[in-house]
Design a protein around this motif. Structure first.
Motif, PDB file in Angstrom:
ATOM      1  N   LEU A  28     -26.546  28.627 -22.238  1.00 56.41           N
ATOM      2  CA  LEU A  28     -27.245  29.407 -23.269  1.00 56.41           C
ATOM      3  C   LEU A  28     -26.316  29.709 -24.439  1.00 56.41           C
ATOM      4  O   LEU A  28     -26.698  29.595 -25.606  1.00 56.41           O
ATOM      5  CB  LEU A  28     -27.776  30.712 -22.666  1.00 56.41           C
ATOM      6  CG  LEU A  28     -28.929  30.549 -21.667  1.00 56.41           C
ATOM      7  CD1 LEU A  28     -29.290  31.896 -21.079  1.00 56.41           C
ATOM      8  CD2 LEU A  28     -30.124  29.946 -22.357  1.00 56.41           C
ATOM      9  N   GLY A  29     -25.078  30.081 -24.109  1.00 54.35           N
ATOM     10  CA  GLY A  29     -24.129  30.421 -25.168  1.00 54.35           C
ATOM     11  C   GLY A  29     -23.818  29.233 -26.053  1.00 54.35           C
ATOM     12  O   GLY A  29     -23.800  29.342 -27.282  1.00 54.35           O
ATOM     13  N   GLU A  30     -23.596  28.052 -25.429  1.00 49.97           N
ATOM     14  CA  GLU A  30     -23.289  26.867 -26.218  1.00 49.97           C
ATOM     15  C   GLU A  30     -24.478  26.479 -27.083  1.00 49.97           C
ATOM     16  O   GLU A  30     -24.305  26.059 -28.238  1.00 49.97           O
ATOM     17  CB  GLU A  30     -22.901  25.707 -25.306  1.00 49.97           C
ATOM     18  CG  GLU A  30     -21.562  25.891 -24.656  1.00 49.97           C
ATOM     19  CD  GLU A  30     -21.001  24.577 -24.158  1.00 49.97           C
ATOM     20  OE1 GLU A  30     -21.630  23.540 -24.391  1.00 49.97           O
ATOM     21  OE2 GLU A  30     -19.929  24.613 -23.530  1.00 49.97           O
ATOM     22  N   ALA A  31     -25.681  26.601 -26.527  1.00 54.17           N
ATOM     23  CA  ALA A  31     -26.869  26.263 -27.319  1.00 54.17           C
ATOM     24  C   ALA A  31     -26.956  27.140 -28.551  1.00 54.17           C
ATOM     25  O   ALA A  31     -27.205  26.655 -29.665  1.00 54.17           O
ATOM     26  CB  ALA A  31     -28.119  26.426 -26.455  1.00 54.17           C
ATOM     27  N   LYS A  32     -26.685  28.419 -28.374  1.00 55.75           N
ATOM     28  CA  LYS A  32     -26.757  29.336 -29.510  1.00 55.75           C
ATOM     29  C   LYS A  32     -25.696  28.983 -30.560  1.00 55.75           C
ATOM     30  O   LYS A  32     -25.977  28.953 -31.757  1.00 55.75           O
ATOM     31  CB  LYS A  32     -26.552  30.762 -29.005  1.00 55.75           C
ATOM     32  CG  LYS A  32     -27.169  31.806 -29.900  1.00 55.75           C
ATOM     33  CD  LYS A  32     -27.180  33.150 -29.206  1.00 55.75           C
ATOM     34  CE  LYS A  32     -27.808  34.180 -30.105  1.00 55.75           C
ATOM     35  NZ  LYS A  32     -27.823  35.496 -29.496  1.00 55.75           N
ATOM     36  N   MET A  61     -13.889  27.358 -25.589  1.00 53.15           N
ATOM     37  CA  MET A  61     -13.746  28.685 -25.001  1.00 53.15           C
ATOM     38  C   MET A  61     -14.953  29.018 -24.119  1.00 53.15           C
ATOM     39  O   MET A  61     -14.801  29.518 -22.996  1.00 53.15           O
ATOM     40  CB  MET A  61     -13.650  29.731 -26.109  1.00 53.15           C
ATOM     41  CG  MET A  61     -12.420  29.616 -26.933  1.00 53.15           C
ATOM     42  SD  MET A  61     -11.034  30.289 -26.057  1.00 53.15           S
ATOM     43  CE  MET A  61      -9.891  30.480 -27.379  1.00 53.15           C
ATOM     44  N   ILE A  62     -16.175  28.743 -24.643  1.00 50.26           N
ATOM     45  CA  ILE A  62     -17.375  29.097 -23.875  1.00 50.26           C
ATOM     46  C   ILE A  62     -17.446  28.247 -22.615  1.00 50.26           C
ATOM     47  O   ILE A  62     -17.766  28.734 -21.530  1.00 50.26           O
ATOM     48  CB  ILE A  62     -18.628  28.881 -24.747  1.00 50.26           C
ATOM     49  CG1 ILE A  62     -18.568  29.737 -26.007  1.00 50.26           C
ATOM     50  CG2 ILE A  62     -19.878  29.215 -23.977  1.00 50.26           C
ATOM     51  CD1 ILE A  62     -19.592  29.363 -27.028  1.00 50.26           C
ATOM     52  N   GLU A  63     -17.105  26.957 -22.799  1.00 45.94           N
ATOM     53  CA  GLU A  63     -17.242  26.025 -21.685  1.00 45.94           C
ATOM     54  C   GLU A  63     -16.287  26.350 -20.549  1.00 45.94           C
ATOM     55  O   GLU A  63     -16.549  25.993 -19.404  1.00 45.94           O
ATOM     56  CB  GLU A  63     -16.973  24.623 -22.199  1.00 45.94           C
ATOM     57  CG  GLU A  63     -17.537  23.530 -21.350  1.00 45.94           C
ATOM     58  CD  GLU A  63     -17.100  22.198 -21.871  1.00 45.94           C
ATOM     59  OE1 GLU A  63     -17.927  21.305 -21.956  1.00 45.94           O
ATOM     60  OE2 GLU A  63     -15.919  22.039 -22.203  1.00 45.94           O
ATOM     61  N   SER A  64     -15.167  27.019 -20.862  1.00 49.74           N
ATOM     62  CA  SER A  64     -14.162  27.218 -19.814  1.00 49.74           C
ATOM     63  C   SER A  64     -14.711  28.071 -18.681  1.00 49.74           C
ATOM     64  O   SER A  64     -14.282  27.897 -17.536  1.00 49.74           O
ATOM     65  CB  SER A  64     -12.913  27.845 -20.414  1.00 49.74           C
ATOM     66  OG  SER A  64     -13.214  29.057 -21.022  1.00 49.74           O
ATOM     67  N   THR A  65     -15.686  28.967 -18.963  1.00 46.76           N
ATOM     68  CA  THR A  65     -16.263  29.739 -17.848  1.00 46.76           C
ATOM     69  C   THR A  65     -16.995  28.815 -16.885  1.00 46.76           C
ATOM     70  O   THR A  65     -16.878  28.960 -15.661  1.00 46.76           O
ATOM     71  CB  THR A  65     -17.225  30.808 -18.390  1.00 46.76           C
ATOM     72  OG1 THR A  65     -18.103  30.185 -19.319  1.00 46.76           O
ATOM     73  CG2 THR A  65     -16.479  31.913 -19.053  1.00 46.76           C
ATOM     74  N   ALA A  66     -17.731  27.837 -17.442  1.00 43.62           N
ATOM     75  CA  ALA A  66     -18.408  26.874 -16.564  1.00 43.62           C
ATOM     76  C   ALA A  66     -17.400  26.036 -15.794  1.00 43.62           C
ATOM     77  O   ALA A  66     -17.615  25.717 -14.617  1.00 43.62           O
ATOM     78  CB  ALA A  66     -19.322  25.974 -17.390  1.00 43.62           C
TER      79      ALA A  66
END
Lengths: 92, 222
Positions: A28-32, A61-66
């Motif tokens: 969701l974060g990456e899409a936004k 940065m966002i992807e690192s949580t995944a």
């Protein structure tokens, strides 16, 4: 159900749940972020280079949580410390 | 699980695994490649095509560093450029059969992240002095000191795990696809792996540069 099968079942279920639940929020974060970046690029094509670079850094940065979730589920499946411990105890 | 566990040769406590061999392979390849090209450089317009290739790479990296840090890129290009070229080459060489990227092992990526962890204070102290660098930790107020220290450690961990996770998961997906649909699909997954490998190398270099730039920037008092 003995210790071995219990640990195996819990590890497999949790590995699937970890990557399934853990990839929802980053998606969701990456899409936004991508949507906003594309909109900004359409409005200001001159700044496309800067926006794209910052977008890449932010996406990483966002992807690192995944990626953390992926690593945890990989550890649970391929290098599970509890599983190894139980197997070592059973072999004695 | 990783290339660390494939041991080719062992003598007492010294062992050679795939990670060490391919890391040295990439290093020797890069060194010989650049040494052969830079042996006879020309300054006029009649240069060899290989010199042209190297100049494109160096100028591209310099421009990126200048845009990010707004400083003279010559100080940083030796470190940032080496990181980018080493990671990208070791990721791109997966098109060669029998090659396992050394970046798919946590020990390689942890070493690279530790290099960044050490380089940030080194550049920061050489640029704004020891006291000025330590003062950076107490911005915007003294209460941020523990969070800044935690941030330093956690971003190093994130650098290592991000690169490792991306490359390792690419390899794993190829292996899983080989066992399910071995005809054509692994090729496409590997194409995607080349793309993510290049993007990850770029991101690693850019993040290292951003960390160094934030440590060397002279903060104005507002």
């Amino acid at each position: 159900m003995g210790d071995i099968s219990l640990i195996g079942v819990v590890s497999i279920i949790m590995a699937g749940l970890t990557i399934a639940v853990g990839s929802i929020a980053p998606a969701l974060g990456e899409a936004k972020a991508v949507a906003q970046a594309l909109q900004s690029m359409a409005q200001q094509p001159d700044e496309a280079n800067t926006i794209a670079r910052n977008l890449f850094v932010g996406l990483a940065m966002i992807e690192s949580t995944a990626i953390y979730c992926l690593v945890v589920s990989m550890i649970l499946i391929f290098a599970n410390p509890f599983w190894n411990y139980v197997i070592a105890q059973a072999a004695k | 699980m990783t290339t660390d566990q494939v041991i080719l040769w062992q003598w007492k406590f010294i062992s050679l695994n795939y990670t060490i061999i391919y890391t040295w392979g990439v290093m020797i390849f890069l060194t010989i490649f650049s040494a052969l090209i830079t042996r006879n450089l020309s300054e006029d317009i009649n240069m060899s095509r290989w010199q042209n290739l190297l100049e494109i790479i160096v100028f591209g990296i310099e421009n990126q560093i200048m845009e990010i840090s707004l400083q003279n890129p010559r100080k940083y290009i030796s470190f940032i450029g080496t990181l980018f070229i080493f990671i990208s080459i070791s990721n791109l060489l997966i098109i060669i059969p029998g090659y396992y990227p050394p970046t798919a092992s946590l020990s390689t990526t942890a070493a690279l992240a530790l290099c960044v962890f050490v380089a940030v204070p080194v550049y920061g102290i050489s640029e704004i002095g020891f006291i000025g660098y330590l003062k950076n930790y107490t911005r915007p107020s003294v209460f941020n000191l523990p969070f800044n220290i935690i941030g330093d450690i956690s971003r190093t961990l994130a650098l290592a795990v991000r690169l490792f996770g991306n490359i390792m998961s690419g390899n794993k997906v190829v292996a899983i696809m080989l066992s399910i649909a071995p005809l054509i699909f692994p090729v496409f997954i590997q194409l995607l792996g080349i793309l993510t490998g290049l993007v990850q190398a770029y991101i690693f270099a850019v993040l290292a540069m951003v960390y160094i730039a934030s440590a060397t920037r002279i903060q104005r008092k507002t």
